[in-house]
Every structure is written in structure tokens, then in C-alpha cells.
Scaffold this active site. Structure first.
Site, short mmCIF file in Angstrom:
data_model
loop_
_atom_site.label_atom_id
_atom_site.label_comp_id
_atom_site.label_asym_id
_atom_site.label_seq_id
_atom_site.Cartn_x
_atom_site.Cartn_y
_atom_site.Cartn_z
CB CYS A 163 -36.63 19.28 26.49
SG CYS A 163 -37.26 18.01 27.58
CG HIS A 302 -32.84 18.28 22.10
ND1 HIS A 302 -32.88 19.23 23.10
CD2 HIS A 302 -33.74 17.32 22.47
CE1 HIS A 302 -33.76 18.86 24.03
NE2 HIS A 302 -34.29 17.71 23.66
CD GLU A 313 -30.76 17.20 17.45
OE1 GLU A 313 -30.43 18.40 17.50
OE2 GLU A 313 -30.68 16.44 18.44
CE LYS A 334 -30.08 17.95 26.16
NZ LYS A 334 -29.87 18.82 25.00
CG HIS A 339 -32.37 16.56 28.66
ND1 HIS A 339 -32.42 17.92 28.45
CD2 HIS A 339 -33.40 16.03 27.94
CE1 HIS A 339 -33.45 18.20 27.65
NE2 HIS A 339 -34.05 17.07 27.33
CG PHE A 398 -41.69 15.10 26.46
CD1 PHE A 398 -40.73 14.54 25.64
CD2 PHE A 398 -41.92 14.52 27.70
CE1 PHE A 398 -40.01 13.41 26.04
CE2 PHE A 398 -41.20 13.40 28.12
CZ PHE A 398 -40.25 12.85 27.29
#
Length: 412
Positions: A163, A302, A313, A334, A339, A398
């Protein structure tokens, strides 16, 4: 001598608009692109919602033969890249195409093709697997196909960091131009993983929201968040060496001034809870651009709407920004787009670019329940008309991949 790098073209295909103008209009009007999944039957699935690209017919963009030989993720990349090229007005007449690169990320590649050909193998045998299986499905083919389509003969690469890939692509493109390796790079990401195994796989690692209400499924920083919503599409930006852009009288949207990339070295799917790795990426981007945290107006977070990401975050922004974290505006878009995995950084960099151009900070939509763990100014529900001189875009993937880019309003 280090060179300055500017953004001169934008191209997007997203769940809320199939070009940049529609997409940005959707962001400014709080449009939510999340609906029930139409690409396959979800009867036996716990997850029913995704953010699909709507009204996309490959035949509108490609001849029949080409559309059958391109996986959906490559189709999206080509469509967005062609829009970006048109927007930038780059041509072989005004640019040496051997110094035009392509860095386009995808987290997973041609998952639709992988599933289809695996079914053919199991049901019909090895001789029935398509000879196009490999060139349609491998991750690098979005970059390869874009280079072929545009005639870009410089370095063509696919950065694969889950991502974080879209943001890494833009950051690496920035570095290559800054140090003189290319004049122009088409950079960003593309993804199409709203497929049976894509949804099942992410569901079974407890990453996806199982909400059936499109307005309460992707809810970044909200206390009731319970997973992300899968999106699809592509975002491509044209990064260009400043003097090259000036020589051809290009429109300049913004300047790229900083990039930070780090690793958590912590866990395959969970971010480091203290946000230390992501904080270092943000700090590196600020150090490279030689600016202080209090100078940044806006962070496109994010902000996936998972419990661990949004809390981690928030910690990372506090670590990186210190006292300035109380004043910086931080939103996640998002809620609008879902996403987009490897494409997220591409479309979110476009949002930061348009934010600088329009002096508008987009909101975090569908926000209802405050969370004391996420106590930043997340611009809830209503966007703000304020001057944006510096905007940062964060992506976390990830594997513990973290990337941050920093954009600035262009000045001579």
C-alpha cells in the site's frame, strides 16, 4: 548539481471519477464511491462493499484485441498515464523520449487474470492456460505497458511495496530527476483487486470492514472504524526537471521538495504501534526540503480506517511534528475512494497537488464518533478553503514499508 522537480501533468481513474476533473470535483463535494460489489457474486462473502471504478468500458479506450490482452490494472494505468501526458503536453517534438521514465506501482498486479487462468488450469488442464497469462498478470506490466503506449524509453520500473507503492514510486521518480538520471518520469500506481480471492484474502486477515452501510464502512479516525474498504483505479503524475518544464512553457502544478522512506522492521501486516518508522519517513521528507513541521498546512494521511493504522499514524504524526501536530490539518480521503492499495499514493498525491493549486483542504468524510487515540485535527466532514503552501502525503504498507512525500506551492 541537484535539480528542482515539478509536477506538470495529472491523470486519474477512481471510484469517484474517471478523470482528474471528475475525481477532484468528487473530493470537493464529499462524494463517497463505496457501493455493493458488482464484479462478482458476494452471496457467500462476509464483505459486501467496495469502491469500484464505475462506467468503465475497456472498448471506449482500447481496440478489442488490446482490451483482451490487458488486465484491468494495466488498463487503468494506461488510461491515467495518457490523461497525464495530454495534460502535460509532452510530445516527442519537445522532449527527448529516451530521457522519459515510467515508475508505476501495483501491490498485487493482474489478480483478475491470475484467478481466471487458475480456474482454467483446474477445470480444463494445463494446455488451456492462456499464453497471455504471464504478460497480463505480472506486477511490472503496468509500467511496461505505459512505457510502450507513451513511447517512454527511459528507465521503466515497478516499485512493489504493497500500500506504500504509489508514494514510493513518486519519491523514487523525484530522486532520479533530482540527480539528473531522467528529465521526465510518469509516476504513481494502479490496482484492481476487487476479485473473489482479493476480497476473501483481505477479509480473512481481518483487514476489511464488514459494514453494509456505505457511509459507515470506510471511516478513518472514527472510534467505530473496523477495517478498510477495497478500492481500485490509478493515479499517475508527470514529474519533470524544472528547467526542462520551463523550456517548453509547461504548466507547473506544484514542486516536489522532499521524500522519506523507512521500514518498521516489526511485523508483516501490523504497523509499529508507536509509529516510529512512519515518523522517521516524515522527518526525512522534512529534512530533505529543509522546512519545519509548523510550515506544513496539510497531511493527506494513509488513514485506512483500521484500528491499528489510524492510531499508529496519529502517534507517528505527533512524534514527527511535535507541538506542530496540534495545528496541522490531517485528513484521510479513503472515505471517498476506499483503499486503492498500490494506487493509493498516486491518487492521494494528486489530491495534495490539487489542494495546493485550489487552496482547499479536503475533509475526512462520514466522521461521527471521536476517538481519543486519534485526537488530531482531522478536518471532519467539511473541507476548508485555506492557503496550502506545503502538503505531505503518507503511505504505509504491509511488510512495514513507510513513505512520505512533500509538495510545495511552486515559486520561481
Amino acid at each position: 548539481m541537484e535539480k528542482r522537480v515539478v509536477i506538470t501533468g495529472l491523470g486519474a481513474i477512481t471510484p469517484i471519477g474517471n478523470n482528474v476533473e471528475e475525481f477532484w470535483k468528487g473530493i470537493k463535494s464529499n462524494k463517497c464511491g463505496i457501493q455493493e460489489i458488482t464484479q462478482f457474486d458476494t452471496e457467500n462473502y462476509k464483505v459486501k462493499l467496495a469502491a469500484e471504478v464505475k462506467d468503465f468500458e475497456p472498448e471506449d479506450y482500447f481496440d478489442k484485441r488490446s482490451s483482451k490482452r490487458l488486465d484491468r490494472f494495466s488498463q487503468f494505468a494506461i488510461v491515467a498515464a495518457k490523461e497525464a501526458m495530454e495534460d502535460s503536453k509532452i510530445t516527442p517534438e519537445n522532449t527527448d523520449m529516451t530521457r522519459v521514465g515510467v515508475i508505476v506501482s501495483s501491490g498485487i498486479g493482474g489478480l483478475t487474470t491470475i484467478e481466471k487462468e487458475n480456474r482454467n488450469l483446474v477445470e480444463k488442464g494445463p494446455d488451456r492456460v492462456s499464453p497471455m497469462y504471464i504478460p497480463m498478470s505480472i506486477c511490472n506490466m503496468a509500467a511496461g505497458n505505459v512505457a510502450i503506449e507513451l513511447g517512454a524509453k527511459g528507465e521503466s520500473v515497478s516499485v512493489v511495496t504493497a500500500c506504500a507503492g504509489g508514494t514510493h514510486s513518486i519519491g523514487e521518480a523525484y530522486r532520479m530527476i533530482k540527480h539528473g538520471y531522467e528529465d521526465v518520469i510518469f509516476a504513481g500506481g494502479t490496482e484492481s483487486t476487487i476479485t473473489p480471492t482479493g476480497i476473501a484474502g483481505f477479509t480473512n486477515i481481518k483487514a476489511l470492514s464488514q459494514s453494509t452501510d456505505p457511509n459507515r464502512a470506510s471511516i478513518p479516525f472514527d472510534k467505530e472504524r473496523n477495517g478498510f474498504v477495497m478500492g481500485e483505479g490509478a493515479g499517475i503524475l508527470v514529474l519533470e526537471e524544472l528547467e526542462h518544464a520551463k523550456r517548453r512553457n509547461a504548466k507547473i502544478y506544484a514542486e516536489v521538495v522532499g521524500y522519506g522512506a523507512t521500514s518498521d522492521a516489526y511485523h508483516i501486516t501490523s504497523p509499529s504501534p508507536d509509529g516510529e518508522g512512519a515518523a522517521r519517513a516524515m522527518k526525512k521528507a522534512m529534512q530533505e526540503s529543509n522546512i519545519k513541521p509548523e510550515e506544513i498546512t496539510y497531511i493527506n494521511a494513509h488513514g485506512t480506517s483500521t484500528h491499528l493504522n489510524d492510531a499508529g499514524e496519529t502517534s507517528a504524526i505527533k512524534l514527527a511534528f511535535g507541538e506542530a501536530s496540534k495545528n496541522v490539518m490531517v485528513s484521510s480521503t479513503k472515505g471517498n475512494t476506499g483503499h486503492l492499495l498500490g494506487a493509493a499514493g498516486g491518487i492521494e498525491a494528486i489530491i495534495c497537488t490539487k489542494s495546493i493549486e485550489d487552496n482547499f483542504v479536503p475533509p475526512t468524510i462520514n466522521y461521527k464518533v471521536p476517538d481519543e487515540e486519534c485526537d488530531l485535527d482531522i478536518v471532519p466532514n467539511i473541507g476548508r478553503n485555506v492557503e496550502v503552501k506545503y502538503a505531505m502525503s503518507n503511505s504505509l504498507g504491509f511488510g512495514g514499508h513507510n513513505s512520505s512525500i512533500l509538495l510545495k506551492k511552486y515559486e520561481e
